[in-house]
Structure formats: C-alpha cells, structure tokens
Design a protein around this motif. Structure first.
Motif, mmCIF file in Angstrom:
data_model
loop_
_atom_site.group_PDB
_atom_site.id
_atom_site.type_symbol
_atom_site.label_atom_id
_atom_site.label_comp_id
_atom_site.label_asym_id
_atom_site.label_seq_id
_atom_site.Cartn_x
_atom_site.Cartn_y
_atom_site.Cartn_z
ATOM 1 N N HIS A 18 -3.246 5.484 6.396
ATOM 2 C CA HIS A 18 -4.046 4.416 7.005
ATOM 3 C C HIS A 18 -4.499 3.365 6.011
ATOM 4 C CE1 HIS A 18 -4.809 7.688 10.248
ATOM 5 N NE2 HIS A 18 -3.655 7.072 10.423
ATOM 6 N N ASP A 19 -4.197 3.566 4.726
ATOM 7 C CA ASP A 19 -4.375 2.466 3.772
ATOM 8 C C ASP A 19 -3.420 1.327 4.140
ATOM 9 O OD1 ASP A 19 -6.389 3.578 2.074
ATOM 10 O OD2 ASP A 19 -4.875 4.874 1.172
ATOM 11 N N THR A 45 -8.627 3.155 9.374
ATOM 12 C CA THR A 45 -9.645 3.348 8.351
ATOM 13 C C THR A 45 -8.988 3.713 7.026
ATOM 14 O OG1 THR A 45 -11.021 4.235 10.111
ATOM 15 C CG2 THR A 45 -11.773 4.628 7.858
ATOM 16 N N PRO A 46 -9.281 2.968 5.957
ATOM 17 C CA PRO A 46 -8.695 3.275 4.649
ATOM 18 C C PRO A 46 -8.997 4.718 4.219
ATOM 19 C CG PRO A 46 -10.005 1.243 4.537
ATOM 20 C CD PRO A 46 -10.206 1.816 5.909
ATOM 21 N N HIS A 47 -8.170 5.267 3.358
ATOM 22 C CA HIS A 47 -8.342 6.601 2.753
ATOM 23 C C HIS A 47 -8.306 7.717 3.790
ATOM 24 C CE1 HIS A 47 -9.477 3.935 -0.413
ATOM 25 N NE2 HIS A 47 -10.657 3.661 0.115
ATOM 26 N N THR A 48 -7.702 7.461 4.958
ATOM 27 C CA THR A 48 -7.519 8.540 5.938
ATOM 28 C C THR A 48 -6.033 8.647 6.272
ATOM 29 O OG1 THR A 48 -7.774 7.172 7.918
ATOM 30 C CG2 THR A 48 -9.801 8.064 6.954
ATOM 31 N N GLU A 68 0.824 -1.220 0.000
ATOM 32 C CA GLU A 68 0.000 0.000 0.000
ATOM 33 C C GLU A 68 0.853 1.262 0.000
ATOM 34 O OE1 GLU A 68 -3.342 0.100 -0.326
ATOM 35 O OE2 GLU A 68 -3.200 -2.083 -0.527
ATOM 36 N N ASN A 89 -1.846 7.088 -2.188
ATOM 37 C CA ASN A 89 -2.481 6.443 -1.031
ATOM 38 C C ASN A 89 -2.312 7.311 0.203
ATOM 39 O OD1 ASN A 89 -3.515 4.204 -2.251
ATOM 40 N ND2 ASN A 89 -2.206 2.730 -1.184
ATOM 41 N N ARG A 90 -3.081 6.984 1.229
ATOM 42 C CA ARG A 90 -2.933 7.647 2.520
ATOM 43 C C ARG A 90 -2.403 6.661 3.544
ATOM 44 N NH1 ARG A 90 -5.192 12.749 2.922
ATOM 45 N NH2 ARG A 90 -6.279 13.385 1.025
ATOM 46 N N ALA A 103 -4.853 -0.291 7.424
ATOM 47 C CA ALA A 103 -6.065 -1.076 7.181
ATOM 48 C C ALA A 103 -5.735 -2.395 6.489
ATOM 49 C CB ALA A 103 -7.058 -0.258 6.346
ATOM 50 N N ALA A 104 -4.778 -2.358 5.577
ATOM 51 C CA ALA A 104 -4.391 -3.587 4.861
ATOM 52 C C ALA A 104 -3.815 -4.606 5.840
ATOM 53 C CB ALA A 104 -3.388 -3.266 3.759
#
Ligand code: MF3
Ligand code: CO
Length: 249
Positions: A144-145, A185-188, A136, A141-142, A148-149
């Motif tokens: 927290h991606d 959380t993804p995207h954060t 990721e 990407n951010r 989250a992965a």
C-alpha cells in the motif's frame, strides 16, 4: 498467495509486455480524428498475431475484442466499434498479450488532436501517478506504499482515484494476487519481495470517483460523466529495483 517469478520468467514476461508496448507505440501514430476504435482493434490484433502472441483480452470472460478503448468519460473496458475519434477527445487504450505462457498488460491514454487544458492536465497527472507508484516498488516497502503514492499524487492535483477497479499481480494468469488498489494507507499490506510482478494501473476521474457500467455490460463510465484517464505498466521487482517490462528502452 503471491507467485514470485524467477529472472527467467521475468524475461518471458518482458517479451510479452514489449509486444504490448509496440502495439501502443503504433497506435499513437494511428490516432487522429476520423479513425474508428474498431480499426485500432483490428490493427492491434494483427500485430500481436504476427509476433506469434495471442491477444490476452479476446475471449476473457466473454470479452469480444483485443483492445479496450475508452473515450472521454469512459474509465476502462470500452469496446471497440464504429465510433470515430474526434478532435479534442481523449482515448484510453488497454492491451494485453500472451506469449510462451506469460502475460503482459499495459495501457495509455492519448489525446486526439488538440485537447483542453483540463484534459491534458488529467493525462499528465495520471501518468505521473503511475510513475510515483512504480518508484515505491522496492524491497522493504509494503504494497500500500504504492497505492498511497498514487492516491496522494492524484488527490493533490484535485482529481479522484477510481475505487472499483484495481491493479493486479500478473504472470501465467492475467490476474493474480495481490490486488493493487490505487488508494490506501502507507506501510500496510504485504511486504514487497524480489520476483514480484505487478500490473499497476491508476484510473483517474476529473470529477467524483464513482463509476457505473453501461448496458453493454463492460464499459465503465464516470457517474458524473467527467473525463477519465488510465495508464498501466507491467512492472517487476528485481535485485536491481523496479523494472518496467512494458517499456521499450
Ligand atoms: N488491463 C485490464 C485488466 O487488467 C484489462 C482487462 S479487460 C478484459 O483488468 F476485457 F480482458 F476484461
Ligand atoms: Co491490467
């Protein structure tokens, strides 16, 4: 403030990180029932010094050794000592080196002889989770991606991600912003940019994610005393994508 690194700095960090990779490769050969964690520590300190580097953990906030050696239910920060490894144990070995002003940091968890199926699945899933996180690490990407992965992979396998310790930025200091939780959380979180260097380090418990610290003030153990594993790499984001600095190709 996240400190981005130039290509030159990233090469210096690679040199420090590859010393750690070599230590962890050599330790793999030494691990067998009967060897003590103190012996692993002495060997590692000598190898790091021979390469003209300094052990990064020794003296850090008063930490007394070169390695952290964390056996079975120990999550991280186990202190090397007279304990002998025995068949069926798992042992996390975490090592850092400082060379020419830059740090490298990496950890692996090794089996001692034959281990249970549950233990070997834990090692496998934790290492896979690290690589899911690494993948990721790309522009756009951010942060927290990554988190989250890692969390998704671990929890899909029925294990849990330790909350109280996190990955981190690394450079001229061993710990720099940002903190990299292994859940989120993804995207954060901050956008990932070229020049970012992170130490990604999932810590995974077979049982509950809660931990406690033993009376030595360092050793973190799972509260339910379930097995725990830890893998870590120092990883740069370059215009070619992710680059694992602590992995010898
Ligand atoms: N890899 C660990 C970290 O990044 C090692 C720190 S151990 C200490 O935090 F002993 F140096 F604290
Ligand atoms: Co680290």
């Amino acid at each position: 403030m996240i400190i981005l690194k130039s290509p030159d700095e990233i090469e210096k960090m690679r040199e420090a990180s590859l010393i750690v990779a070599d230590v962890l490769d050599e330790i793999e050969k030494l691990i067998e029932p009967g060897i003590t964690t103190e012996e692993l520590d002495r060997f590692s300190e000598n190898l790091i010094m021979k390469r003209g580097a300094r052990p990064a953990f020794l003296g850090y906030l008063g930490y007394p050794k070169t390695l952290c050696t964390s056996i079975n239910e120990q999550v991280v920060h186990g202190i090397p000592g007279p304990t002998k490894l025995k068949e069926g144990d798992i042992i996390g070995v975490d090592c850092g080196a400082l060379l020419n002003g830059y740090f490298g940091d990496s950890a692996r968890t090794y089996p001692v002889g034959r281990i249970s199926d549950e233990a070997s699945r834990l090692l496998c899933v934790t290492k896979e989770a690290l690589f899911k996180g690494i993948k990721e690490m790309k522009e756009g990407n951010r942060l927290h991606d990554i988190s989250a992965a890692i969390q998704n992979h671990v929890e899909s396998a029925g294990f849990s991600v330790v909350r109280q310790f996190v990955g981190h930025g690394i450079g001229k200091k061993m710990h720099e912003p940002p903190s990299v939780p292994n859940y989120g959380t993804p995207h954060t979180g901050p956008l990932l940019e070229k020049g970012l260097v992170l130490a990604l380090e999932p810590m995974v418990n077979a049982g509950d994610y809660n931990i406690e610290i033993l009376d030595d003030g360092w050793t973190a153990v799972s509260k339910d005393r379930s097995l725990s594993a830890h893998f870590e790499h120092t990883v740069a984001l370059t215009d070619q994508g992710y680059d694992i600095l602590s992995l010898r190709m």
